[in-house]
Design an enzyme around this catalytic site. Structure first.
Site, PDB file in Angstrom:
ATOM      1  NE  ARG A  13      78.133 -31.635   3.279  1.00 11.22           N
ATOM      2  CZ  ARG A  13      78.264 -30.854   4.513  1.00 11.22           C
ATOM      3  NH1 ARG A  13      77.194 -30.167   4.932  1.00 11.22           N
ATOM      4  NH2 ARG A  13      79.318 -30.921   5.305  1.00 11.22           N
ATOM      5  CG  ASP A  14      79.747 -27.266   4.666  1.00 12.35           C
ATOM      6  OD1 ASP A  14      78.567 -26.760   4.530  1.00 12.35           O
ATOM      7  OD2 ASP A  14      80.348 -27.515   5.714  1.00 12.35           O
ATOM      8  CG  HIS A 205      83.411 -29.009   9.050  1.00 14.95           C
ATOM      9  ND1 HIS A 205      83.287 -29.890   7.973  1.00 14.95           N
ATOM     10  CD2 HIS A 205      82.496 -28.028   9.172  1.00 14.95           C
ATOM     11  CE1 HIS A 205      82.195 -29.137   7.335  1.00 14.95           C
ATOM     12  NE2 HIS A 205      81.592 -28.310   8.316  1.00 14.95           N
ATOM     13  CG  HIS A 207      81.418 -23.262   8.562  1.00 23.87           C
ATOM     14  ND1 HIS A 207      80.673 -23.102   7.318  1.00 23.87           N
ATOM     15  CD2 HIS A 207      81.372 -24.590   8.858  1.00 23.87           C
ATOM     16  CE1 HIS A 207      80.218 -24.365   6.973  1.00 23.87           C
ATOM     17  NE2 HIS A 207      80.552 -25.437   8.037  1.00 23.87           N
ATOM     18  CB  CYS A 238      75.000 -24.835   7.639  1.00 22.39           C
ATOM     19  SG  CYS A 238      73.544 -25.810   8.156  1.00 22.39           S
ATOM     20  CG  ASN A 247      83.407 -25.930   5.615  1.00 24.42           C
ATOM     21  OD1 ASN A 247      82.374 -26.186   4.878  1.00 24.42           O
ATOM     22  ND2 ASN A 247      83.976 -26.355   6.719  1.00 24.42           N
TER      23      ASN A 247
HETATM   24  P1  HMG Z   1      61.723 -35.409   8.506  1.00 25.15           P
HETATM   25  O1  HMG Z   1      60.917 -34.470   7.823  1.00 25.15           O
HETATM   26  O2  HMG Z   1      61.937 -35.262   9.617  1.00 25.15           O
HETATM   27  O3  HMG Z   1      61.663 -36.821   8.180  1.00 25.15           O
HETATM   28  O4  HMG Z   1      63.296 -34.968   7.771  1.00 25.15           O
HETATM   29  P2  HMG Z   1      60.692 -37.865   7.668  1.00 25.15           P
HETATM   30  O5  HMG Z   1      61.344 -39.340   7.929  1.00 25.15           O
HETATM   31  O6  HMG Z   1      59.322 -37.693   8.279  1.00 25.15           O
HETATM   32  O7  HMG Z   1      60.480 -37.698   6.044  1.00 25.15           O
HETATM   33  C1  HMG Z   1      59.812 -36.744   5.637  1.00 25.15           C
HETATM   34  C2  HMG Z   1      60.091 -36.557   4.070  1.00 25.15           C
HETATM   35  O8  HMG Z   1      61.366 -36.603   3.631  1.00 25.15           O
HETATM   36  C3  HMG Z   1      59.454 -37.910   3.323  1.00 25.15           C
HETATM   37  O9  HMG Z   1      59.234 -37.571   2.204  1.00 25.15           O
HETATM   38  C4  HMG Z   1      60.641 -38.716   3.324  1.00 25.15           C
HETATM   39  O10 HMG Z   1      60.610 -39.741   2.282  1.00 25.15           O
HETATM   40  C5  HMG Z   1      61.769 -37.688   2.890  1.00 25.15           C
HETATM   41  P3  HMG Z   1      57.312 -37.198   1.800  1.00 25.15           P
HETATM   42  O11 HMG Z   1      56.740 -38.587   2.318  1.00 25.15           O
HETATM   43  O12 HMG Z   1      57.308 -36.044   2.463  1.00 25.15           O
HETATM   44  O13 HMG Z   1      57.622 -37.025   0.263  1.00 25.15           O
HETATM   45  N1  HMG Z   1      63.180 -38.253   3.352  1.00 25.15           N
HETATM   46  C6  HMG Z   1      64.235 -38.240   2.549  1.00 25.15           C
HETATM   47  N2  HMG Z   1      64.437 -38.006   1.228  1.00 25.15           N
HETATM   48  C7  HMG Z   1      65.444 -38.140   0.572  1.00 25.15           C
HETATM   49  N3  HMG Z   1      66.534 -38.526   1.552  1.00 25.15           N
HETATM   50  C8  HMG Z   1      66.585 -38.956   2.916  1.00 25.15           C
HETATM   51  C9  HMG Z   1      65.221 -38.737   3.498  1.00 25.15           C
HETATM   52  N4  HMG Z   1      64.970 -38.933   4.687  1.00 25.15           N
HETATM   53  C10 HMG Z   1      63.555 -38.580   4.545  1.00 25.15           C
HETATM   54  N5  HMG Z   1      67.339 -39.272   3.542  1.00 25.15           N
HETATM   55  C11 HMG Z   1      65.760 -35.347   7.593  1.00 25.15           C
HETATM   56  C12 HMG Z   1      64.453 -35.455   8.327  1.00 25.15           C
HETATM   57  C13 HMG Z   1      66.986 -35.603   8.238  1.00 25.15           C
HETATM   58  C14 HMG Z   1      65.577 -36.369   6.324  1.00 25.15           C
HETATM   59  C15 HMG Z   1      65.564 -33.936   7.050  1.00 25.15           C
HETATM   60  O14 HMG Z   1      65.452 -32.991   8.203  1.00 25.15           O
HETATM   61  C16 HMG Z   1      66.641 -33.223   6.214  1.00 25.15           C
HETATM   62  O15 HMG Z   1      66.830 -33.714   5.276  1.00 25.15           O
HETATM   63  N6  HMG Z   1      67.535 -32.362   6.798  1.00 25.15           N
HETATM   64  C17 HMG Z   1      68.420 -31.737   5.892  1.00 25.15           C
HETATM   65  C18 HMG Z   1      69.841 -32.025   7.011  1.00 25.15           C
HETATM   66  C19 HMG Z   1      70.927 -31.379   6.082  1.00 25.15           C
HETATM   67  O16 HMG Z   1      71.388 -31.732   4.963  1.00 25.15           O
HETATM   68  N7  HMG Z   1      71.444 -30.244   6.851  1.00 25.15           N
HETATM   69  C20 HMG Z   1      72.718 -29.565   6.458  1.00 25.15           C
HETATM   70  C21 HMG Z   1      73.945 -30.756   6.221  1.00 25.15           C
HETATM   71  S1  HMG Z   1      74.582 -30.701   8.107  1.00 25.15           S
HETATM   72  C22 HMG Z   1      75.706 -29.322   8.293  1.00 25.15           C
HETATM   73  O17 HMG Z   1      75.840 -28.683   7.161  1.00 25.15           O
HETATM   74  C23 HMG Z   1      76.792 -29.356   9.275  1.00 25.15           C
HETATM   75  C24 HMG Z   1      78.142 -29.903   8.812  1.00 25.15           C
HETATM   76  O18 HMG Z   1      78.784 -29.399   7.772  1.00 25.15           O
HETATM   77  C25 HMG Z   1      79.105 -29.530  10.069  1.00 25.15           C
HETATM   78  C26 HMG Z   1      79.023 -28.338  10.603  1.00 25.15           C
HETATM   79  O19 HMG Z   1      79.516 -27.542   9.799  1.00 25.15           O
HETATM   80  O20 HMG Z   1      78.427 -28.025  11.795  1.00 25.15           O
HETATM   81  C27 HMG Z   1      78.038 -31.524   8.334  1.00 25.15           C
HETATM   82 MG    MG Z   2      79.730 -27.354   7.888  1.00 31.31          MG
END
Ligand code: HMG
Ligand code: MG
Length: 285
Positions: A13-14, A205, A207, A238, A247
């Site tokens: 995933r990450d 966690h 990086h 990310c 990570n």
């Molecule tokens: P948004 O655009 O604000 O949401 O996204 P929305 O509700 O307005 O939806 C927009 C579109 O996205 C719509 O589709 C929804 O259906 C679709 P459209 O009508 O335009 O075709 N949608 C989805 N599709 C699939 N699965 C869903 C979903 N939700 C809405 N769950 C949202 C908000 C959170 C979805 C968006 O901003 C997003 O996907 N962001 C990505 C976040 C992400 O994955 N970030 C990386 C992971 S976090 C990380 O790496 C940190 C971590 O490792 C810890 C660290 O290192 O700090 C965990």
């Molecule tokens: Mg991370």
């Protein structure tokens, strides 16, 4: 007493969420299957997030439903909202993770809403998970530093950690998203957090952007933490934290911990198999 540390593998995933090369679903499945042979009890497989935001993980359902699942392993997925939760349930995830940020700007860049809005989105997800007895892990990003806002005060992290624990998260994973942490800043954070929260509810966690993640793990061990996230071959970063590297490498962390007398229960050869397999497919950095 056995000195035991648990590594949670987050590479699929990450590691892959930010990968520029196209990795096929079949190869992702192979990677998870190789990791399943290495002795992990938890593997983070993918995210049910918007495919427009994270195209690399658009095949979340396919990957989750095609891996060979082992009874002893919990296969975890990220769920930012109700839609993500529904995807996780449809794919029969063993566990889900919600993810918030300690800073407003990172929250906006990562999940397109404020911190409070994100917590409001998690509330119904947490309630449904509780009703199903589905374990939920809580991630907090930018625990010591933010790519947009700089230094982060421990209080910002405590607030979200308390919120998540009060609503049933079994653990808080502390994300040093951009790998800016040092033994000093991680100590200041953990000093504050462990004053109120038992260390067994906290995971690291980290990086490895600045090459200090292993030191930060060792520092965290001194505060009583025993669970750490790591990515096979140090994959990833990310997409919403420019310049952030992967990570801490599972392989390197396992070796460092073993040298220091800690047991991870992981099989070095199987870890190497998984690292070699995926290293051939990703873009060299
Ligand atoms: P948004 O655009 O604000 O949401 O996204 P929305 O509700 O307005 O939806 C927009 C579109 O996205 C719509 O589709 C929804 O259906 C679709 P459209 O009508 O335009 O075709 N949608 C989805 N599709 C699939 N699965 C869903 C979903 N939700 C809405 N769950 C949202 C908000 C959170 C979805 C968006 O901003 C997003 O996907 N962001 C990505 C976040 C992400 O994955 N970030 C990386 C992971 S976090 C990380 O790496 C940190 C971590 O490792 C810890 C660290 O290192 O700090 C965990
Ligand atoms: Mg991370």
């Amino acid at each position: 007493m056995t000195k035991q540390i648990e590594l949670i593998e987050v590479g699929p995933r990450d590691g892959l969420q930010n990968e520029p090369s196209l990795i096929t679903s079949e190869d992702k499945v192979t990677l998870v299957n190789l990791l399943s042979e290495a002795g992990f009890s938890t593997i983070e497989v993918t995210s049910f997030v918007s495919p427009k935001w994270v195209p690399q993980l658009a095949d979340a359902h396919q990957v989750m439903t095609q891996i060979n699942r082992k009874e002893a392993i919990r296969y975890i997925v990220l769920t930012p909202n109700q839609r993500g939760y529904d995807g996780a349930i449809a794919a029969d995830a063993d566990e889900i993770a919600i993810f918030a940020a300690a800073t407003e700007t990172f929250s906006q860049k990562n999940i397109n809403c404020s911190i409070e809005e994100s917590l409001a989105r998690f509330e119904p997800v947490l309630a449904q998970a509780r009703a199903r007895n589905l374990p939920v892990r809580g991630y907090i990003s930018c625990v010591v530093g933010c790519p947009y806002e700089g230094d982060v005060a421990p209080e910002a992290v405590t607030y979200i950690a308390d919120w998540m624990l009060a609503r049933g998260c079994y653990e808080i994973s502390l994300g040093d998203t951009i790998g800016c942490g040092t033994p000093q800043t991680i100590s200041a954070l953990l000093d504050r957090l462990t004053a109120d929260i038992p260390a067994k509810l906290l995971a690291g966690h980290y990086h490895d952007t600045n090459g200090r993640a292993i030191e930060n793990v060792m520092t965290s061990i001194n505060f009583g933490l025993r669970r750490f996230d790591s990515a096979i071959a140090g994959l990833g970063g990310c997409p919403f934290a420019p310049g952030a590297k992967g990570n801490v490498s599972t392989n390197a962390l396992h070796d460092a911990l073993s040298e220091a007398g800690w047991h991870t229960g992981l099989d070095t050869d199987r870890l190497s198999d998984a690292a070699e397999f995926i290293s051939r497919l990703v873009t060299p950095r």
